[in-house]
Design an enzyme around this catalytic site. Structure first.
Site, PDB file in Angstrom:
ATOM      1  N   LYS A  93      17.123 -32.079 -13.807  1.00 21.64           N
ATOM      2  CA  LYS A  93      17.073 -31.164 -12.689  1.00 21.64           C
ATOM      3  C   LYS A  93      17.058 -29.707 -13.137  1.00 21.64           C
ATOM      4  CE  LYS A  93      20.323 -34.085 -10.112  1.00 21.64           C
ATOM      5  NZ  LYS A  93      21.671 -34.116  -9.543  1.00 21.64           N
ATOM      6  N   GLU A 133      11.256 -26.679 -19.671  1.00 21.75           N
ATOM      7  CA  GLU A 133      12.636 -27.160 -19.856  1.00 21.75           C
ATOM      8  C   GLU A 133      13.626 -26.015 -19.663  1.00 21.75           C
ATOM      9  OE1 GLU A 133      14.731 -29.263 -19.526  1.00 21.75           O
ATOM     10  OE2 GLU A 133      15.028 -30.493 -21.304  1.00 21.75           O
ATOM     11  N   ASP A 156      19.097 -27.981 -26.712  1.00 19.31           N
ATOM     12  CA  ASP A 156      20.421 -28.007 -27.317  1.00 19.31           C
ATOM     13  C   ASP A 156      20.323 -28.786 -28.635  1.00 19.31           C
ATOM     14  OD1 ASP A 156      23.228 -27.595 -27.330  1.00 19.31           O
ATOM     15  OD2 ASP A 156      23.581 -29.518 -26.376  1.00 19.31           O
ATOM     16  N   PHE A 162      28.457 -22.803 -23.692  1.00 16.51           N
ATOM     17  CA  PHE A 162      28.036 -23.625 -22.562  1.00 16.51           C
ATOM     18  C   PHE A 162      27.690 -22.688 -21.413  1.00 16.51           C
ATOM     19  CE2 PHE A 162      27.965 -26.463 -19.025  1.00 16.51           C
ATOM     20  CZ  PHE A 162      27.339 -27.567 -19.561  1.00 16.51           C
TER      21      PHE A 162
HETATM   22  P1  IMP Z   1      19.396 -31.950 -25.793  1.00 19.07           P
HETATM   23  O1  IMP Z   1      18.526 -30.839 -26.295  1.00 19.07           O
HETATM   24  O2  IMP Z   1      18.756 -33.305 -25.835  1.00 19.07           O
HETATM   25  O3  IMP Z   1      20.757 -31.938 -26.458  1.00 19.07           O
HETATM   26  O4  IMP Z   1      19.733 -31.790 -24.268  1.00 19.07           O
HETATM   27  C1  IMP Z   1      19.423 -30.731 -23.531  1.00 19.07           C
HETATM   28  C2  IMP Z   1      19.986 -30.975 -22.150  1.00 19.07           C
HETATM   29  O5  IMP Z   1      21.416 -30.897 -22.158  1.00 19.07           O
HETATM   30  C3  IMP Z   1      19.509 -29.854 -21.273  1.00 19.07           C
HETATM   31  O6  IMP Z   1      18.302 -30.186 -20.629  1.00 19.07           O
HETATM   32  C4  IMP Z   1      20.670 -29.675 -20.325  1.00 19.07           C
HETATM   33  O7  IMP Z   1      20.523 -30.523 -19.209  1.00 19.07           O
HETATM   34  C5  IMP Z   1      21.889 -30.081 -21.119  1.00 19.07           C
HETATM   35  N1  IMP Z   1      22.566 -28.892 -21.687  1.00 19.07           N
HETATM   36  C6  IMP Z   1      22.633 -28.527 -22.984  1.00 19.07           C
HETATM   37  N2  IMP Z   1      23.313 -27.385 -23.151  1.00 19.07           N
HETATM   38  C7  IMP Z   1      23.691 -26.987 -21.913  1.00 19.07           C
HETATM   39  C8  IMP Z   1      24.434 -25.837 -21.412  1.00 19.07           C
HETATM   40  O8  IMP Z   1      24.889 -24.936 -22.140  1.00 19.07           O
HETATM   41  N3  IMP Z   1      24.612 -25.793 -20.067  1.00 19.07           N
HETATM   42  C9  IMP Z   1      24.144 -26.747 -19.214  1.00 19.07           C
HETATM   43  N4  IMP Z   1      23.438 -27.822 -19.646  1.00 19.07           N
HETATM   44  C10 IMP Z   1      23.219 -27.944 -20.976  1.00 19.07           C
HETATM   45 MG    MG Z   2      17.661 -30.467 -18.695  1.00 15.13          MG
END
Ligand code: IMP
Ligand code: MG
Length: 182
Positions: free
Chosen positions: A50, A106, A110, A159
């Site tokens: 979302k 996106e 992260d 965060f």
């Molecule tokens: P990753 O890159 O697979 O670890 O995941 C990324 C997802 O984790 C993003 O699309 C967000 O939904 C969530 N996410 C990662 N860091 C944050 C943050 O600082 N705040 C809110 N959501 C986050």
């Molecule tokens: Mg996301």
């Protein structure tokens, strides 16, 4: 979060990390970047739900090339620190993308796992081209190598909430990006 809900909610907004003005300025640049790459060719913006819904709405209005919109939602499951390549699509695209110049939109990168897997999946569907634009990037947190074609803001390992990003499903409607704190 019941009795003093509003008070607790407000306290979660620790400090502004990216202001509305900064977001607006960078999105204008991102729109120009996209226009210059595609040079009038139609594109398909694929929003990963979302978190990217607010960014998508503003980015779509910053481009002038013909533009279609599609949505998908993904969850990735991992058994180890290695990307398993298993991405669970909770909502898939409603169309074929083989005749499209696709841009994945996106909210934040992260660990990089979600996008690494989504890109692998969409590539397997052989679009004409595939690029990734992310609002935020937290490179310090990367667990698998992944780089977006354009990242609007690089932030430290915080965060963050707002402008689509949530903590416990709240705060997505903040018009700026803030650090979350309890
Ligand atoms: P990753 O890159 O697979 O670890 O995941 C990324 C997802 O984790 C993003 O699309 C967000 O939904 C969530 N996410 C990662 N860091 C944050 C943050 O600082 N705040 C809110 N959501 C986050
Ligand atoms: Mg996301």
């Amino acid at each position: 979060m019941e009795l003093f809900k509003k008070e607790l909610f407000d306290r979660g907004i620790k400090r502004v990390v990216v202001s509305e003005d900064e977001i607006r300025a960078r999105i204008a640049e991102a729109g120009k970047y996209i226009d210059s790459i595609y040079d009038g060719r139609p594109i398909l913006l694929v929003s990963i739900l979302k978190g990217s819904f607010v960014f998508l709405a503003d980015l779509a209005r910053a481009v002038t090339v013909p533009c279609e919109i599609a949505f998908m939602a993904a969850k990735s499951y991992y058994e180890s620190t290695q990307s398993s390549g298993i991405v669970h699509i909770t909502m898939d695209l409603d169309r074929d993308i083989s005749d499209c110049h696709v841009i994945i939109v996106e909210d934040i990168i992260d660990t990089g796992r979600t996008l690494a897997d989504v890109v692998k999946l969409l590539r397997s569907r052989e679009p004409l081209s595939l690029r990734v634009v992310t609002l935020l990037d937290k490179p310090e947190r990367r667990a698998v190598p992944f780089e977006a074609d354009m990242s609007l803001f690089t932030i430290p390992d915080l965060f963050v909430i707002g402008y689509g990003l949530d903590y416990g499903e709240y705060y997505r409607n903040l018009p700026y990006i803030a650090e979350y704190g309890e």
